[in-house]
Write a protein that holds these residues in place. Structure first.
Motif, short mmCIF file in Angstrom:
data_model
loop_
_atom_site.label_atom_id
_atom_site.label_comp_id
_atom_site.label_asym_id
_atom_site.label_seq_id
_atom_site.Cartn_x
_atom_site.Cartn_y
_atom_site.Cartn_z
N LEU A 1 14.90 10.49 42.88
CA LEU A 1 15.01 11.22 41.62
C LEU A 1 13.64 11.57 41.05
O LEU A 1 13.46 12.65 40.48
CB LEU A 1 15.82 10.39 40.62
CG LEU A 1 17.30 10.20 40.95
CD1 LEU A 1 17.96 9.30 39.90
CD2 LEU A 1 18.01 11.55 41.00
N GLU A 2 12.67 10.65 41.20
CA GLU A 2 11.32 10.96 40.73
C GLU A 2 10.74 12.14 41.49
O GLU A 2 10.14 13.05 40.90
CB GLU A 2 10.42 9.72 40.90
CG GLU A 2 10.65 8.63 39.88
CD GLU A 2 10.25 9.08 38.49
OE1 GLU A 2 9.21 9.75 38.34
OE2 GLU A 2 11.00 8.79 37.54
N MET A 3 10.86 12.15 42.82
CA MET A 3 10.34 13.27 43.59
C MET A 3 11.04 14.57 43.22
O MET A 3 10.41 15.63 43.14
CB MET A 3 10.51 12.99 45.09
CG MET A 3 9.56 11.93 45.61
SD MET A 3 9.50 11.90 47.43
CE MET A 3 11.21 11.59 47.81
N ALA A 4 12.35 14.50 43.00
CA ALA A 4 13.09 15.70 42.63
C ALA A 4 12.62 16.24 41.29
O ALA A 4 12.50 17.46 41.10
CB ALA A 4 14.59 15.40 42.60
N ARG A 5 12.33 15.34 40.34
CA ARG A 5 11.84 15.79 39.03
C ARG A 5 10.50 16.51 39.16
O ARG A 5 10.29 17.59 38.57
CB ARG A 5 11.69 14.60 38.09
CG ARG A 5 13.00 14.02 37.59
CD ARG A 5 12.80 12.77 36.77
NE ARG A 5 11.94 13.00 35.64
CZ ARG A 5 10.79 12.36 35.39
NH1 ARG A 5 10.37 11.45 36.25
NH2 ARG A 5 10.09 12.64 34.32
N PHE A 6 9.59 15.97 39.94
CA PHE A 6 8.28 16.61 40.10
C PHE A 6 8.39 17.90 40.91
O PHE A 6 7.72 18.90 40.60
CB PHE A 6 7.30 15.65 40.76
CG PHE A 6 6.80 14.57 39.84
CD1 PHE A 6 5.86 14.85 38.86
CD2 PHE A 6 7.27 13.27 39.94
CE1 PHE A 6 5.40 13.87 38.01
CE2 PHE A 6 6.83 12.28 39.10
CZ PHE A 6 5.89 12.57 38.13
N ASP A 7 9.21 17.90 41.95
CA ASP A 7 9.35 19.11 42.75
C ASP A 7 10.00 20.23 41.96
O ASP A 7 9.72 21.42 42.20
CB ASP A 7 10.19 18.82 44.00
CG ASP A 7 9.43 17.94 45.00
OD1 ASP A 7 8.19 17.88 44.90
OD2 ASP A 7 10.09 17.31 45.85
N ALA A 8 10.87 19.90 41.05
CA ALA A 8 11.54 20.92 40.23
C ALA A 8 10.65 21.42 39.10
O ALA A 8 11.02 22.37 38.40
CB ALA A 8 12.84 20.36 39.66
N GLY A 9 9.48 20.82 38.90
CA GLY A 9 8.61 21.23 37.80
C GLY A 9 9.11 20.81 36.45
O GLY A 9 8.77 21.42 35.43
N ALA A 10 9.94 19.77 36.41
CA ALA A 10 10.51 19.31 35.14
C ALA A 10 9.56 18.42 34.36
O ALA A 10 9.86 18.07 33.22
CB ALA A 10 11.82 18.57 35.40
N VAL A 11 8.42 18.03 34.94
CA VAL A 11 7.49 17.13 34.28
C VAL A 11 6.27 17.94 33.83
O VAL A 11 5.60 18.57 34.64
CB VAL A 11 7.04 15.98 35.22
CG1 VAL A 11 6.07 15.07 34.51
CG2 VAL A 11 8.26 15.22 35.72
N GLU A 12 6.00 17.96 32.55
CA GLU A 12 4.85 18.65 31.99
C GLU A 12 3.89 17.62 31.40
O GLU A 12 4.28 16.83 30.53
CB GLU A 12 5.27 19.63 30.90
CG GLU A 12 6.02 20.84 31.41
CD GLU A 12 5.12 21.78 32.20
OE1 GLU A 12 3.89 21.73 31.99
OE2 GLU A 12 5.64 22.53 33.03
N PRO A 13 2.63 17.58 31.86
CA PRO A 13 1.69 16.59 31.31
C PRO A 13 1.34 16.90 29.87
O PRO A 13 1.28 18.07 29.45
CB PRO A 13 0.46 16.72 32.22
CG PRO A 13 0.56 18.10 32.79
CD PRO A 13 2.03 18.42 32.90
N ALA A 14 1.12 15.83 29.09
CA ALA A 14 0.72 15.95 27.68
C ALA A 14 -0.58 15.18 27.50
O ALA A 14 -0.57 13.97 27.17
CB ALA A 14 1.81 15.42 26.76
N PRO A 15 -1.74 15.80 27.74
CA PRO A 15 -3.02 15.08 27.69
C PRO A 15 -3.35 14.60 26.29
O PRO A 15 -3.13 15.30 25.29
CB PRO A 15 -4.04 16.13 28.18
CG PRO A 15 -3.23 17.20 28.84
CD PRO A 15 -1.92 17.20 28.13
N THR A 16 -3.89 13.38 26.22
CA THR A 16 -4.39 12.79 24.98
C THR A 16 -5.64 11.98 25.31
O THR A 16 -5.98 11.79 26.47
CB THR A 16 -3.32 11.88 24.33
OG1 THR A 16 -2.95 10.86 25.26
CG2 THR A 16 -2.10 12.67 23.92
N ALA A 17 -6.31 11.52 24.28
CA ALA A 17 -7.47 10.64 24.48
C ALA A 17 -6.98 9.25 24.89
O ALA A 17 -6.17 8.64 24.19
CB ALA A 17 -8.31 10.57 23.21
#
Length: 462
Positions: free
Chosen positions: A286-302
């Protein structure tokens, strides 16, 4: 699109356009200026020669003023002519006496002389001067103007060749390249004979092709976003449908009481182990499927490195104590800008792999700054990996030596690094351990003050 160089009427070639509208007018202007210069030079030479002849005629007229008698007049004119080289003849017309003609002995043809007539007290005085010098100067001026005109014509032909080589031929090649690019199979219906119009037509086709391409790209992007959303919903539904039976089965197995039967205890232990591994497999897929689908967007912070260390230590501490692994952490005061949650997940997978493959060994986790990049390193002193196997470590279902599981941890770690815009790699030597590294470009920030670092550390500890 409208071309500014279109010619009305009959279509002519590009070379003829350049000659008719560029080189030929300039050549005509240059030749006209050459002819004007020749005319002005001729007039200047004639004016100068007539001025000299008139000045000498005035001198001769002054020599006869107050002189009486034919012999005296002849003698005066002879002496004056000897001092006036260009003047070759003097004729004094008198009303009450015969005309008096005096020559210098260097007579020139009458039609080539310069005639000047003046009035004197003794009568009308006419002088004839030699014009051979004027003819020679006019001949030299004529030759100079002819040479100048020939030079202008020579420049015209050279410029014509240069225009053909530097302008017309490149335009023809550009036209041919556009035709080849737009119609690689020669299926076009034809273009005008005029290269300018032909290029204009091809550019129209290129603009239309770009518009169609952009529309197709927009449709493809919209379709891709819809596919990502549909894939994300599908992954979530699959996860829910699989997790419910697994959770129910786990509760059922947890409630079983095998009693004193050793065989039943062994079967129950295998069932629990299988359920755990099946849950881990489902989570990894499921983790690989989430990343392959582009469903994870990074939210950079300090983020402070110590915060990552505290959160990762809580996940790997139990396995490290069970396997007798000494885990050490370096670089906790390094601040950077990134998605803290994704970095914790990435670092947790790398440290877990190192701990599980290095029983009774040592693992060093370090974060350091390299220019404007941040480098994370996980180093162990385990058995290492063969060079032939290192290229496959980040592929699905590839396990490290001696490590349990299905080999999905490093595949997910690679996807996390790609999502963060970083690079991940491995260096290993058999029998000497393994080094996993992750480098995040442009993630470094300025050194944090002592108060900020302390506050972040207290927040991480809490």
């Amino acid at each position: 699109m409208n071309a500014s160089l279109h010619l009305p009427g009959r279509i002519v070639s590009l070379r003829r356009q350049l000659v008719l509208k560029g080189l030929l007018p300039m050549t005509v202007v240059a030749l006209a200026m050459t002819a004007t210069l020749a005319v002005m030079q001729f007039r200047a030479l004639g004016s100068e020669a007539h001025a000299v002849a008139r000045i000498q005629a005035v001198r001769l007229a002054g020599s006869v003023n107050g002189v009486m008698g034919d012999d005296a007049l002849r003698d005066a004119l002879t002496r004056a002519l000897s001092r006036s080289a260009p003047t070759q003849r003097a004729i004094l017309y008198r009303d009450d006496a015969p005309d008096l003609i005096v020559t210098s002995g260097r007579d020139a043809p009458h039609r080539h002389g310069l005639h000047v007539r003046l009035s004197t007290a003794a009568g009308q005085l006419e002088t004839v001067s030699d014009a051979s010098a004027l003819r020679e100067r006019r001949t030299a001026a004529t030759l100079m103007c002819l040479l100048l005109g020939a030079g202008v014509c020579g420049v015209f032909f050279l410029a014509r060749r240069a225009v053909e080589h530097d302008v017309a031929q490149p335009v023809d090649r550009l036209r041919a390249r556009l035709v080849q690019a737009l119609h690689p199979r020669g299926t076009h219906a034809g273009t005008p004979d005029d290269p300018v119009r032909a290029i204009d037509t091809l550019l129209d086709e290129l603009v239309q092709l770009r518009a169609r391409h952009e529309a197709a790209m927009a449709d493809a992007l919209r379709q891709r976003l819809q596919d990502i959303a549909r894939h994300t919903r599908f992954v979530e539904q699959i996860g829910d449908h699989f997790r419910q039976p697994l959770q129910a089965l786990s509760l059922f197995v947890a409630g079983m009481q095998p009693g004193e039967d050793l065989r039943q205890r062994a079967v129950l232990g295998q069932m629990r182990t299988s359920l755990t591994r099946l849950t881990e497999l489902l989570d990894g897929l499921l983790e690989m499927a989430r990343f392959d689908a582009g469903a994870v967007e990074p939210a950079p912070t300090a983020v402070l490195a110590a915060d990552l260390f505290v959160r990762v230590r809580s996940h790997v501490e139990a396995d490290a104590m069970r396997l007798g692994v000494d885990v050490r952490w370096r670089g906790g005061r390094v601040p950077f800008h990134a998605d803290g949650a994704l970095l914790v997940e990435l670092l947790n997978r790398l440290v877990s792999c190192a701990v599980l493959s290095t029983p009774h060994g040592r693992v060093l986790v370090a974060i350091r700054r390299r220019g404007d990049a941040i480098r994370l390193e996980v180093r162990d002193n385990g058995m290492g990996v063969e060079p032939a196997e290192q290229a496959r470590l980040f592929e699905e279902f590839t396990r490290l030596p001696g490590q349990p599981g299905y080999g999905l941890a490093l595949a997910v770690a690679r996807r996390i690094a790609d999502t963060l815009g970083g690079h991940i790699g491995v260096r290993s030597s058999p029998g000497r351990g393994t080094l996993f590294w992750v480098e995040l470009d442009h993630a470094a920030i300025g050194p944090a003050s002592r108060g900020v670092v302390s506050a972040l550390i207290r927040h991480a500890a809490s």
